[in-house]
Structure formats: C-alpha cells, structure tokens
Design a protein around this motif. Structure first.
Motif, PDB file in Angstrom:
ATOM      1  N   TYR A   1     -17.419 -10.098  -7.222  1.00 31.03           N
ATOM      2  CA  TYR A   1     -16.532  -9.192  -8.071  1.00 31.03           C
ATOM      3  C   TYR A   1     -14.959  -9.646  -8.029  1.00 31.03           C
ATOM      4  CZ  TYR A   1     -16.188  -4.965 -11.072  1.00 31.03           C
ATOM      5  OH  TYR A   1     -15.711  -4.191 -12.210  1.00 31.03           O
ATOM      6  N   PRO A   2     -14.533  -9.821  -9.515  1.00 27.74           N
ATOM      7  CA  PRO A   2     -13.195 -10.503  -9.556  1.00 27.74           C
ATOM      8  C   PRO A   2     -12.190  -9.486  -8.963  1.00 27.74           C
ATOM      9  CG  PRO A   2     -14.371 -10.771 -11.687  1.00 27.74           C
ATOM     10  CD  PRO A   2     -15.422  -9.622 -10.547  1.00 27.74           C
ATOM     11  N   LYS A   3     -11.371 -10.019  -8.103  1.00 32.01           N
ATOM     12  CA  LYS A   3     -10.253  -9.174  -7.399  1.00 32.01           C
ATOM     13  C   LYS A   3      -9.324  -8.681  -8.418  1.00 32.01           C
ATOM     14  CE  LYS A   3     -10.388 -12.099  -3.087  1.00 32.01           C
ATOM     15  NZ  LYS A   3      -9.543 -12.750  -2.233  1.00 32.01           N
ATOM     16  N   ARG A   4      -9.055  -9.303  -9.548  1.00 32.07           N
ATOM     17  CA  ARG A   4      -8.081  -8.853 -10.601  1.00 32.07           C
ATOM     18  C   ARG A   4      -8.527  -7.403 -11.032  1.00 32.07           C
ATOM     19  NH1 ARG A   4      -6.416 -13.062 -14.650  1.00 32.07           N
ATOM     20  NH2 ARG A   4      -8.499 -14.067 -14.097  1.00 32.07           N
ATOM     21  N   LEU A   5      -9.943  -7.175 -11.192  1.00 33.13           N
ATOM     22  CA  LEU A   5     -10.412  -6.143 -11.831  1.00 33.13           C
ATOM     23  C   LEU A   5     -10.468  -4.852 -10.893  1.00 33.13           C
ATOM     24  CD1 LEU A   5     -13.244  -7.857 -14.005  1.00 33.13           C
ATOM     25  CD2 LEU A   5     -10.837  -6.912 -14.673  1.00 33.13           C
ATOM     26  N   LYS A   6     -10.146  -5.037  -9.497  1.00 31.63           N
ATOM     27  CA  LYS A   6     -10.245  -4.195  -8.525  1.00 31.63           C
ATOM     28  C   LYS A   6      -8.927  -3.377  -8.174  1.00 31.63           C
ATOM     29  CE  LYS A   6     -13.023  -6.034  -5.657  1.00 31.63           C
ATOM     30  NZ  LYS A   6     -14.168  -6.429  -4.636  1.00 31.63           N
ATOM     31  N   ILE A   7      -7.817  -4.059  -8.711  1.00 31.49           N
ATOM     32  CA  ILE A   7      -6.633  -3.827  -8.040  1.00 31.49           C
ATOM     33  C   ILE A   7      -6.148  -2.367  -8.621  1.00 31.49           C
ATOM     34  CG2 ILE A   7      -4.043  -4.243  -7.985  1.00 31.49           C
ATOM     35  CD1 ILE A   7      -4.882  -7.252  -8.433  1.00 31.49           C
ATOM     36  N   TYR A   8      -6.207  -2.125  -9.941  1.00 30.93           N
ATOM     37  CA  TYR A   8      -5.874  -0.982 -10.485  1.00 30.93           C
ATOM     38  C   TYR A   8      -7.008  -0.062 -10.950  1.00 30.93           C
ATOM     39  CZ  TYR A   8      -1.865  -4.059 -10.899  1.00 30.93           C
ATOM     40  OH  TYR A   8      -0.929  -4.848 -10.386  1.00 30.93           O
ATOM     41  N   SER A   9      -7.088   1.266 -10.963  1.00 29.10           N
ATOM     42  CA  SER A   9      -7.944   2.170 -11.454  1.00 29.10           C
ATOM     43  C   SER A   9      -8.379   1.855 -12.884  1.00 29.10           C
ATOM     44  CB  SER A   9      -7.563   3.614 -11.317  1.00 29.10           C
ATOM     45  OG  SER A   9      -6.451   4.085 -11.858  1.00 29.10           O
ATOM     46  N   GLU A  10      -7.449   1.765 -13.793  1.00 27.45           N
ATOM     47  CA  GLU A  10      -7.806   1.312 -15.170  1.00 27.45           C
ATOM     48  C   GLU A  10      -6.710   0.505 -15.654  1.00 27.45           C
ATOM     49  OE1 GLU A  10     -10.036   4.667 -17.488  1.00 27.45           O
ATOM     50  OE2 GLU A  10      -8.076   5.266 -16.744  1.00 27.45           O
ATOM     51  N   ILE A  11      -6.988  -0.439 -16.541  1.00 30.86           N
ATOM     52  CA  ILE A  11      -5.974  -1.099 -17.178  1.00 30.86           C
ATOM     53  C   ILE A  11      -6.061  -0.997 -18.714  1.00 30.86           C
ATOM     54  CG2 ILE A  11      -5.199  -3.615 -17.345  1.00 30.86           C
ATOM     55  CD1 ILE A  11      -6.610  -4.359 -14.660  1.00 30.86           C
ATOM     56  N   PHE A  12      -4.909  -1.159 -19.606  1.00 29.92           N
ATOM     57  CA  PHE A  12      -4.885  -0.870 -20.672  1.00 29.92           C
ATOM     58  C   PHE A  12      -4.100  -1.982 -21.265  1.00 29.92           C
ATOM     59  CE2 PHE A  12      -5.321   3.423 -19.052  1.00 29.92           C
ATOM     60  CZ  PHE A  12      -6.384   4.075 -19.782  1.00 29.92           C
ATOM     61  N   ILE A  13      -4.829  -2.559 -22.247  1.00 34.30           N
ATOM     62  CA  ILE A  13      -4.058  -3.845 -22.831  1.00 34.30           C
ATOM     63  C   ILE A  13      -4.359  -3.770 -24.287  1.00 34.30           C
ATOM     64  CG2 ILE A  13      -4.762  -5.144 -20.764  1.00 34.30           C
ATOM     65  CD1 ILE A  13      -7.046  -6.330 -22.424  1.00 34.30           C
ATOM     66  N   GLY A  14      -3.458  -4.470 -24.904  1.00 36.70           N
ATOM     67  CA  GLY A  14      -3.611  -5.274 -26.413  1.00 36.70           C
ATOM     68  C   GLY A  14      -3.758  -6.429 -26.359  1.00 36.70           C
ATOM     69  N   HIS A  15      -2.973  -7.049 -27.377  1.00 33.20           N
ATOM     70  CA  HIS A  15      -2.862  -8.828 -27.189  1.00 33.20           C
ATOM     71  C   HIS A  15      -4.123  -9.609 -28.227  1.00 33.20           C
ATOM     72  CE1 HIS A  15      -1.377 -12.556 -26.513  1.00 33.20           C
ATOM     73  NE2 HIS A  15      -2.279 -12.829 -25.623  1.00 33.20           N
ATOM     74  N   THR A  16      -5.440  -9.266 -27.219  1.00 37.74           N
ATOM     75  CA  THR A  16      -6.588  -9.814 -28.054  1.00 37.74           C
ATOM     76  C   THR A  16      -7.348  -8.957 -28.723  1.00 37.74           C
ATOM     77  OG1 THR A  16      -6.541 -11.204 -26.226  1.00 37.74           O
ATOM     78  CG2 THR A  16      -8.573 -11.435 -27.295  1.00 37.74           C
ATOM     79  N   PRO A  17      -7.446  -9.127 -30.341  1.00 35.60           N
ATOM     80  CA  PRO A  17      -8.062  -8.132 -31.227  1.00 35.60           C
ATOM     81  C   PRO A  17      -9.577  -8.024 -30.701  1.00 35.60           C
ATOM     82  CG  PRO A  17      -6.877  -9.446 -32.326  1.00 35.60           C
ATOM     83  CD  PRO A  17      -6.872 -10.120 -31.129  1.00 35.60           C
TER      84      PRO A  17
END
Length: 241
Positions: free
Chosen positions: A170-186
């Motif tokens: 499981y990717p480590k970057r996806l476990k660091i934060y409880s949720e991630i809110f982004i924009g940038h890529t429609p």
C-alpha cells in the motif's frame, strides 16, 4: 460553522459568485481555496480582487496553484512564457491590459502570500497538486511539486481497491494523512464533473477551466454545491478548451 473547500477557479468569477450563493456561505464559515485562481476565463484580475475582499470578511486560507505562480512571474518580470499562453495565460494577459499598476502590485502581494499546503487539527491535508516525499509535505525535497505534481492523484486512481491498507504494497503517501483534498487535475479527464474520492484523496477540480462546473464542498459532511458550466456562464469565450 463549516469548513468549505473550493476547487480551481481559473478566472471564472461568475462561477465563484454562484457557488458562494448556492452554498449559503456566511461569515462564520472557513473557506479553503485550493489554488489556480487565474488563467482560462476572462476575469482573472476580478477573481483576485474578490478573494482579497473576501479575506477581510471571514476566515480564508489561500493555497498556491501552478497557474498562480506563472502569473506572479509574469507580473513581477513581464516574462513571456509560450507554454503559459497556450494554457490559459493569454486570456489573463489580455485581462490585465485594463488593470492599474497599483492594482497589479496588490495582486503581487496576494500571490506572494499564498500557502503551499495546509494541515488541519484532524490531520487532513489541503494542497493544490500533490507531493513526492514518502514522509509527507513538511519535508518535500522539491517544494514546487506541491503545486505541480500529478503522481499522487494518478496513484490514487490506479490503486487496487482490494489492497488492504496494512499491506506492505500500500503506497506510503496515501497513509500519512487522514484525508487529502486536491485540485490541479480535472476529474473531467475521467469523465466526471463531481468531486471524486479515491483512497484517501478527494479531487475537487471539477473542470471549471474547461466545460465543467466550479465546486465548493463541506469537508465534514461531503455535501457539495456547483456552479453552472463555465462554458454556459461565458458563452462567448473558450476558456482553456
């Protein structure tokens, strides 16, 4: 009191005004803007004016988008960037023909004040694009990736939903934060026009730069409100289409 997150605006002041009204935003609400306020539709300077005024009325957090950096460089250095012109910058340059030097300096100050990310008390990350460091944004080796990266979203999209979170794969970057809110890529790139949730990532960019709507979402309830299509609001313009 709510905390509301807003996707990429790209010069669409009419859409921004619509979502503020449709979400019945009050001065008690906190607003988190994910960046890319400019480039696309014809009202980029007016969007910045609106945000500067809004910040005086209520609690706002403004994050930096890649297009905001491109505009800052142009305003500071009058540096022509052909790639920027082809991706929404031309409409912004035209719009600034009617803007005073005093107002330009005010916009420069606003653009310099933008944050690269925000982490709240519930360990929720708000960021324009993504990050590359497996230990998180605070030690990102390449800070500009915070508003240019697309690999975080691509990883979340491609993740096998059957993969257990405690798996070594499981990717480590996806476990660091409880949720991630982004924009940038429609999300219109995957034929969606509403916020998309993959793994721990919420993508709020619903394609306002192109033919999609602008979105504002309550980060707790996940209720969201949208503007009309930007192509409908600006029928005589092409945006970034």
């Amino acid at each position: 009191m709510r905390t509301l997150v807003i996707g990429d605006i790209h010069g669409g002041l009419k859409a921004l005004e619509q979502i503020i009204e449709r979400a019945a935003v009050s001065t008690k609400d906190t607003l988190i803007f994910l960046g890319d306020y400019v480039d696309g539709w014809s009202q980029s300077p007016q969007v910045l004016d609106y945000l500067i005024a809004l910040d005086k009325r209520q609690n706002c957090l403004f994050l930096r988008g890649n297009h905001d950096e491109l505009l800052l460089h142009w305003l500071q250095n009058n540096h022509d960037n052909p790639m920027w012109y082809q991706h929404g910058g031309e409409s912004t340059v035209i719009a600034y023909d009617a803007i005073s030097e005093e107002k330009k300096h005010e916009h420069i100050s606003f653009l310099l004040s933008l944050r690269n990310y925000h982490i709240d008390e519930q360990n929720r990350l708000f960021i324009h694009a993504g990050f590359t460091n497996s230990k998180g944004v605070t030690i990102e080796h390449f800070p500009r990736m915070l508003y240019w990266d697309r690999t975080l979203w691509e990883m979340a999209l491609s993740l096998d939903e059957k993969l257990e979170r405690d798996s070594v794969l499981y990717p480590k970057r996806l476990k660091i934060y409880s949720e991630i809110f982004i924009g940038h890529t429609p999300v219109t790139q995957i034929n969606e026009t509403v916020p998309v949730h993959k793994a721990s990532v919420w993508n709020i960019d619903t394609g306002a730069a192109f033919k999609g709507p602008l979105t504002i979402m309550d980060i707790d309830t996940k209720e969201f409100w949208q503007s009309d299509s930007l192509a409908q609001l600006y029928p005589n313009e092409i945006g970034r289409n």
